[in-house]
Every structure is written in structure tokens, then in C-alpha cells.
Design a protein around this motif. Structure first.
Motif, short mmCIF file in Angstrom:
data_model
loop_
_atom_site.label_atom_id
_atom_site.label_comp_id
_atom_site.label_asym_id
_atom_site.label_seq_id
_atom_site.Cartn_x
_atom_site.Cartn_y
_atom_site.Cartn_z
N ASN A 1 54.78 42.64 39.48
CA ASN A 1 53.75 41.44 38.86
C ASN A 1 53.75 40.56 38.74
O ASN A 1 53.23 39.00 38.88
N TYR A 2 52.48 40.80 39.87
CA TYR A 2 52.14 40.38 41.10
C TYR A 2 50.91 41.21 41.84
O TYR A 2 51.30 41.75 42.54
N VAL A 3 50.11 39.99 41.97
CA VAL A 3 48.92 41.01 42.72
C VAL A 3 48.27 40.47 43.87
O VAL A 3 47.85 38.58 43.02
N ASN A 4 47.94 39.96 44.41
CA ASN A 4 47.53 39.25 45.71
C ASN A 4 46.25 39.73 45.92
O ASN A 4 45.91 41.22 46.85
N ILE A 5 44.82 38.99 46.48
CA ILE A 5 43.75 39.76 46.76
C ILE A 5 42.57 39.00 47.28
O ILE A 5 42.78 38.06 46.98
N PRO A 6 42.13 39.37 48.09
CA PRO A 6 41.21 38.14 48.63
C PRO A 6 39.17 37.73 47.50
O PRO A 6 38.90 38.74 47.02
N ALA A 7 39.32 36.69 47.55
CA ALA A 7 38.41 36.22 47.05
C ALA A 7 37.30 36.10 47.35
O ALA A 7 36.79 36.41 48.76
N GLY A 8 36.23 36.39 46.21
CA GLY A 8 34.78 36.72 47.13
C GLY A 8 34.61 38.51 46.91
O GLY A 8 33.52 38.27 47.52
N VAL A 9 35.34 39.33 47.04
CA VAL A 9 35.36 40.81 47.02
C VAL A 9 35.90 41.77 45.99
O VAL A 9 37.15 41.47 45.55
N PRO A 10 34.82 42.67 45.96
CA PRO A 10 35.56 43.01 44.96
C PRO A 10 36.76 43.61 45.67
O PRO A 10 36.51 44.44 46.21
N VAL A 11 37.39 44.36 44.49
CA VAL A 11 38.36 45.15 44.23
C VAL A 11 38.54 45.90 43.40
O VAL A 11 38.67 46.05 41.94
#
Length: 280
Positions: free
Chosen positions: A161-171
Motif C-alpha cells: 500500500n505504498y511505494v518509494n521511487i527516486p524522482a527524475g528516474v523512469p521506473v
């Protein structure tokens, strides 16, 4: 029947009140689709605007012709005995009203196809960004009833129910489901993609800058559908790397009991984090 003047005033009042109500929805949290926060959402936003303008021109053209005809050819006292001549076809006008819709369809189809194919694959990540976040970031997404499971294969991390991703990077998100068909949707970052049992569908998203963006299911899947939401937390590359390291060191391992609870239909009271993607 109401006089025509009263009907027109009523129409203007309804339109005015509707515009006044919509004026209060300029906050991105109310209309995230119209406040894009990433390159995918931005491309789709401009496509929506373009399509809306084209369709608006069509509607305006139809209304102009409509009011012109009912005004010019309305019944009058001086032509009450007028009988229109019998006409069989008109090559010129039939050609015009056949060609115009074809042009409209082409005008809508070309940019739609171009944007769709452009967004199939993510752009290449710059070398500096790659060094900070790894060669690439792939997240496996599983739609459960009624919760979202995110697995980070390379980092051996699982969140619910949550996901962390780096900003400015295609995921890259690889989507599947263990129950009913669902649709993975983060309106501020891009369009939706289906999550289907037995299939592995792909979607890539990117956030322009750090922030929290709400995601949800876009496909009705039962009584818990309305609460099937999650947060996408976009972080700086440094903060994301720190979160990965901290999670790997301090989060509990995924157990069989925890996995059974996640797979059981129902809602969770809070998000979950594990330092493994398979039961230990």
C-alpha cells in the motif's frame, strides 16, 4: 411550456453555477490528471487538451450550422405556403460532409498513435543518475483484494500500500494480479494499466520532483475497491538509497503468516514493509 427566454436564462444559470463549482477544483489533489507531475502524465495531458480543442471546434461548428439553419429557414407568415423542391442528392455537399469527418479522425488519430508509441518504452537514464540509483529500477506490482503489493527484486524489499521511487528516474512497473482484474493508476504521473491474473503487463512512470502522489485502482473489483489506494513517495536519489539501506537492515522479513494475511481478501489498517520478497 416555459417561454424560450426563461429556458435560455435557466441554461446560463446552470452553466454559470457549474463553472463556479469547477473553479474550486484547481487544487492538484482534486484534479491530478490536469496537473501532471511527470513526463508520461505531461504527454497525456497535452494530448487531452489537443483532443478537447478539436472536439470543441466540432461541437461549435455543429451548433453554428444548427442555429443558422433554424434561423434562416424557420417558418414565417410570408412563406407559410412554401413547398420545398424535391432534391435527389448533392455530390458537392455529400463529399464535404464525408471528407470532414475523415479529416477529424485523422487529426485525432495521428497524435494519439504518436504519443502512445512514444510512451511504450522509457527514455534512457543518464549516467550520473544510473550511478546513484543502479542500472535501472524495476518494481513488481501485485493487485490483491484489496491492497497493492510492491516487490523490489534487485533490492529484496517488499512494501504494501505504498511505494518509494527516486524522482527524475523512469521506473518500470510490471503488473499482475492474484484476484480480480484491477487497473493500476497514479493520475498525477500517468495513465492506467491493467493488472490481470496470469499476465505480466508493463508500465513506466517518472516523477519530476520529490513528493507524494496518490495512486488507486481504476477498475471495480468488489466491496473494498473504494479503499484500494496507495501512496507513491518520490524521493531524491540520496534519500531513496538511504531508505533502501535502512529497510534492508531494520525491516522484518516476510513470513508465511504475513503473506497469507496479505493475500486474504480484506483491507489493511496500515502500510507494511518487509526486507525480503519471499517468505522466510
Amino acid at each position: 411550456m416555459k417561454p424560450s427566454g426563461r429556458r435560455v436564462r435557466s441554461l446560463f444559470i446552470i452553466v454559470g453555477l457549474s463553472m463556479l463549482a469547477l473553479a474550486g477544483c484547481d487544487d492538484p489533489k482534486y484534479m491530478p490528471v490536469l496537473s501532471p507531475q511527470g513526463p508520461v502524465a505531461r504527454s497525456e495531458y497535452y494530448l487531452i487538451l489537443y483532443s478537447f480543442i478539436v472536439m470543441l471546434l466540432v461541437v461549435l461548428g455543429v451548433f453554428v450550422i444548427y442555429f443558422y439553419v433554424i434561423t434562416k429557414y424557420r417558418a414565417r407568415p410570408e412563406n407559410k405556403d412554401y413547398v420545398p423542391p424535391e432534391i435527389e442528392g448533392n455530390t458537392k455537399w455529400e463529399t464535404i460532409w464525408t471528407v470532414i469527418p475523415i479529416i477529424i479522425v485523422i487529426a485525432l488519430a495521428i497524435p494519439t498513435v504518436a504519443v502512445t508509441y512514444k510512451l511504450v518504452k522509457p527514455p534512457k537514464v543518464e549516467a550520473a543518475t544510473t550511478a546513484a540509483t543502479g542500472k535501472s529500477l524495476t518494481i513488481d506490482v501485485i493487485a490483491e483484494q484489496w491492497k497493492w503489493v510492491f516487490k523490489y527484486p534487485a533490492q529484496n524489499i517488499e512494501t504494501v500500500n505504498y511505494v518509494n521511487i527516486p524522482a527524475g528516474v523512469p521506473v518500470n512497473f510490471e503488473l499482475t494480479a492474484s484476484g480480480p482484474i484491477n487497473a493500476f493508476w497514479v493520475p498525477a504521473l500517468g495513465g492506467m494499466e491493467y493488472a490481470m491474473p496470469g499476465m505480466n503487463l508493463k508500465l513506466w512512470l517518472e516523477a519530476d520532483h520529490p513528493g507524494t502522489y496518490q495512486g488507486r485502482s481504476g477498475q471495480y473489483s468488489g466491496r473494498g475497491f473504494a479503499h484500494m489506494t496507495f501512496n507513491v513517495n518520490a524521493q531524491t536519489a540520496a534519500d531513496f538509497a538511504k531508505w533502501v539501506q535502512t529497510t534492508q537492515q531494520t525491516a522484518p522479513k516476510l513470513t508465511q503468516q504475513a503473506q497469507d494475511q496479505i493475500q486474504k481478501p480484506g483491507l489493511l489498517s496500515k502500510p507494511l514493509t518487509f526486507s525480503s520478497t519471499e517468505p522466510q
